[in-house]
Scaffold this motif. Structure first.
Motif, PDB file in Angstrom:
ATOM      1  N   ILE A  44       0.817  -1.220   0.000  1.00  0.00           N
ATOM      2  CA  ILE A  44       0.000   0.000   0.000  1.00  0.00           C
ATOM      3  C   ILE A  44       0.850   1.269   0.000  1.00  0.00           C
ATOM      4  CG2 ILE A  44      -2.054  -1.096   0.961  1.00  0.00           C
ATOM      5  CD1 ILE A  44      -1.343   0.111   3.668  1.00  0.00           C
ATOM      6  N   ASN A  45       2.153   1.115   0.135  1.00  0.00           N
ATOM      7  CA  ASN A  45       3.054   2.261   0.020  1.00  0.00           C
ATOM      8  C   ASN A  45       3.617   2.403  -1.394  1.00  0.00           C
ATOM      9  OD1 ASN A  45       2.926   3.312   2.712  1.00  0.00           O
ATOM     10  ND2 ASN A  45       3.972   1.439   3.328  1.00  0.00           N
ATOM     11  N   GLN A  46       3.180   1.546  -2.297  1.00  0.00           N
ATOM     12  CA  GLN A  46       3.600   1.637  -3.697  1.00  0.00           C
ATOM     13  C   GLN A  46       3.135   2.969  -4.259  1.00  0.00           C
ATOM     14  OE1 GLN A  46       2.744  -1.710  -6.375  1.00  0.00           O
ATOM     15  NE2 GLN A  46       1.797  -0.215  -7.742  1.00  0.00           N
ATOM     16  N   LEU A  47       3.913   3.530  -5.168  1.00  0.00           N
ATOM     17  CA  LEU A  47       3.563   4.804  -5.776  1.00  0.00           C
ATOM     18  C   LEU A  47       2.726   4.614  -7.032  1.00  0.00           C
ATOM     19  CD1 LEU A  47       6.985   6.663  -5.441  1.00  0.00           C
ATOM     20  CD2 LEU A  47       4.935   6.974  -4.044  1.00  0.00           C
ATOM     21  N   VAL A  48       1.818   5.557  -7.224  1.00  0.00           N
ATOM     22  CA  VAL A  48       0.968   5.604  -8.416  1.00  0.00           C
ATOM     23  C   VAL A  48       0.812   7.081  -8.781  1.00  0.00           C
ATOM     24  CG1 VAL A  48      -1.181   5.635  -7.064  1.00  0.00           C
ATOM     25  CG2 VAL A  48      -1.219   4.840  -9.441  1.00  0.00           C
ATOM     26  N   SER A  49       0.651   7.348 -10.050  1.00  0.00           N
ATOM     27  CA  SER A  49       0.530   8.737 -10.489  1.00  0.00           C
ATOM     28  C   SER A  49      -0.848   9.305 -10.161  1.00  0.00           C
ATOM     29  CB  SER A  49       0.768   8.832 -11.995  1.00  0.00           C
ATOM     30  OG  SER A  49       0.554  10.161 -12.432  1.00  0.00           O
ATOM     31  N   SER A  91     -10.555  17.954  -6.491  1.00  0.00           N
ATOM     32  CA  SER A  91     -10.047  19.307  -6.290  1.00  0.00           C
ATOM     33  C   SER A  91      -9.652  19.975  -7.600  1.00  0.00           C
ATOM     34  CB  SER A  91      -8.823  19.272  -5.371  1.00  0.00           C
ATOM     35  OG  SER A  91      -7.754  18.608  -6.047  1.00  0.00           O
ATOM     36  N   GLY A  92      -9.515  19.176  -8.655  1.00  0.00           N
ATOM     37  CA  GLY A  92      -9.024  19.705  -9.923  1.00  0.00           C
ATOM     38  C   GLY A  92      -7.513  19.711  -9.998  1.00  0.00           C
ATOM     39  N   ASP A  93      -6.852  19.386  -8.881  1.00  0.00           N
ATOM     40  CA  ASP A  93      -5.396  19.400  -8.823  1.00  0.00           C
ATOM     41  C   ASP A  93      -4.795  18.135  -9.430  1.00  0.00           C
ATOM     42  OD1 ASP A  93      -5.461  21.829  -7.515  1.00  0.00           O
ATOM     43  OD2 ASP A  93      -5.235  20.966  -5.514  1.00  0.00           O
ATOM     44  N   SER A  94      -3.520  18.251  -9.782  1.00  0.00           N
ATOM     45  CA  SER A  94      -2.723  17.128 -10.238  1.00  0.00           C
ATOM     46  C   SER A  94      -1.696  16.864  -9.137  1.00  0.00           C
ATOM     47  CB  SER A  94      -2.032  17.497 -11.551  1.00  0.00           C
ATOM     48  OG  SER A  94      -1.284  16.423 -12.017  1.00  0.00           O
ATOM     49  N   TYR A  95      -1.568  15.613  -8.696  1.00  0.00           N
ATOM     50  CA  TYR A  95      -0.788  15.334  -7.492  1.00  0.00           C
ATOM     51  C   TYR A  95       0.577  14.697  -7.706  1.00  0.00           C
ATOM     52  CZ  TYR A  95      -5.187  16.432  -5.286  1.00  0.00           C
ATOM     53  OH  TYR A  95      -6.315  17.068  -4.893  1.00  0.00           O
ATOM     54  N   GLY A  96       0.949  14.350  -8.908  1.00  0.00           N
ATOM     55  CA  GLY A  96       2.228  13.680  -9.109  1.00  0.00           C
ATOM     56  C   GLY A  96       2.172  12.273  -8.533  1.00  0.00           C
ATOM     57  N   MET A  97       3.308  11.761  -8.099  1.00  0.00           N
ATOM     58  CA  MET A  97       3.363  10.402  -7.560  1.00  0.00           C
ATOM     59  C   MET A  97       2.910  10.409  -6.096  1.00  0.00           C
ATOM     60  SD  MET A  97       4.173   8.689 -10.168  1.00  0.00           S
ATOM     61  CE  MET A  97       4.616   7.061  -9.619  1.00  0.00           C
ATOM     62  N   VAL A  98       1.972   9.537  -5.783  1.00  0.00           N
ATOM     63  CA  VAL A  98       1.446   9.398  -4.417  1.00  0.00           C
ATOM     64  C   VAL A  98       1.399   7.908  -4.079  1.00  0.00           C
ATOM     65  CG1 VAL A  98       0.079  11.524  -4.481  1.00  0.00           C
ATOM     66  CG2 VAL A  98      -0.963   9.374  -5.210  1.00  0.00           C
ATOM     67  N   THR A  99       1.363   7.595  -2.803  1.00  0.00           N
ATOM     68  CA  THR A  99       1.230   6.193  -2.413  1.00  0.00           C
ATOM     69  C   THR A  99      -0.215   5.742  -2.614  1.00  0.00           C
ATOM     70  OG1 THR A  99       0.702   6.703  -0.114  1.00  0.00           O
ATOM     71  CG2 THR A  99       3.052   6.388  -0.653  1.00  0.00           C
ATOM     72  N   LEU A 100      -0.394   4.434  -2.740  1.00  0.00           N
ATOM     73  CA  LEU A 100      -1.759   3.899  -2.800  1.00  0.00           C
ATOM     74  C   LEU A 100      -2.523   4.331  -1.563  1.00  0.00           C
ATOM     75  CD1 LEU A 100      -1.213   0.229  -4.027  1.00  0.00           C
ATOM     76  CD2 LEU A 100      -1.787   2.241  -5.376  1.00  0.00           C
ATOM     77  N   ARG A 101      -1.834   4.343  -0.426  1.00  0.00           N
ATOM     78  CA  ARG A 101      -2.431   4.727   0.852  1.00  0.00           C
ATOM     79  C   ARG A 101      -3.009   6.149   0.774  1.00  0.00           C
ATOM     80  NH1 ARG A 101       1.514   3.200   4.780  1.00  0.00           N
ATOM     81  NH2 ARG A 101       0.035   1.918   5.878  1.00  0.00           N
ATOM     82  N   THR A 102      -2.232   7.080   0.258  1.00  0.00           N
ATOM     83  CA  THR A 102      -2.682   8.472   0.146  1.00  0.00           C
ATOM     84  C   THR A 102      -3.790   8.613  -0.882  1.00  0.00           C
ATOM     85  OG1 THR A 102      -0.529   9.331   0.820  1.00  0.00           O
ATOM     86  CG2 THR A 102      -1.945  10.829  -0.434  1.00  0.00           C
ATOM     87  N   ALA A 103      -3.611   7.972  -2.041  1.00  0.00           N
ATOM     88  CA  ALA A 103      -4.622   8.050  -3.096  1.00  0.00           C
ATOM     89  C   ALA A 103      -5.966   7.516  -2.601  1.00  0.00           C
ATOM     90  CB  ALA A 103      -4.158   7.265  -4.321  1.00  0.00           C
TER      91      ALA A 103
END
Length: 170
Positions: free
Chosen positions: A18-23, A38-50
């Motif tokens: 779950i700490n793997q990164l995804v765009s 939000s309309g924002d673009s977040y770059g690379m985030v962890t699955l956990r954050t996404a």
């Protein structure tokens, strides 16, 4: 819908951490260009954050990596009455169904994150006569949907999402 159609199938198929990164960046496929809320673009985030932030573009990417038909194979196991072949497209990854599903159907499906098994809820489990003889009983059998590793990860994601929600509400 994201836990059932995007995250759990992806974790089940890949055994990803779950700490793997995804765009979380902007996304377009053909003429379909969904945005994060939000309309924002977040770059690379962890699955956990996404997952916790319910970002749309990472969920779609996981859905596509798993594959539309593979993801729907898991969803089909829940027997949603109004989900059809017409719903087998990318926008379903973030809830874009023609008719959708009932709250009871969704609640039933989420119970699979308890132990990996699914069995629809029944208000009446059996009918007996006055002497206790069973006249009718549901013949539903529990179906295994998720393996124990997927269940553990999904429970952690769901738990952390609730914790972060509670912290934000204070």
């Amino acid at each position: 819908m994201k836990p059932l159609l995007d995250y759990a199938p992806y974790l089940e198929e890949t055994d990803a951490d779950i700490n793997q990164l995804v765009s979380g960046a902007s996304y377009c496929s053909n003429s379909y260009c969904p945005k994060n809320y939000s309309g924002d673009s977040y770059g690379m985030v962890t699955l956990r954050t996404a997952f916790a932030q319910s970002y749309n573009t990472p969920a779609i990417r996981l859905f596509e990596k798993t594959g539309v038909e593979t993801s729907f194979k898991y969803l089909d196991a829940f027997g949603f009455r109004k989900v059809s072949k017409k719903d087998h497209h990318t926008s379903s990854a973030i809830g874009g169904f023609e008719y959708g599903m009932s709250p009871l159907e969704l609640t039933n499906a989420y119970t699979s994150f308890h132990d990996g098994n699914y069995q629809p809820a029944r208000a009446i489990t059996k009918v007996t006569d006055q002497e206790g003889k069973v006249l009718y009983k549901w013949k539903d059998r529990s179906k295994e949907i998720w393996n124990k590793r997927t269940v553990a990860k999904m429970r952690q994601l769901l738990h952390e999402t609730m914790l972060s929600y509670r912290l934000c509400r204070r």
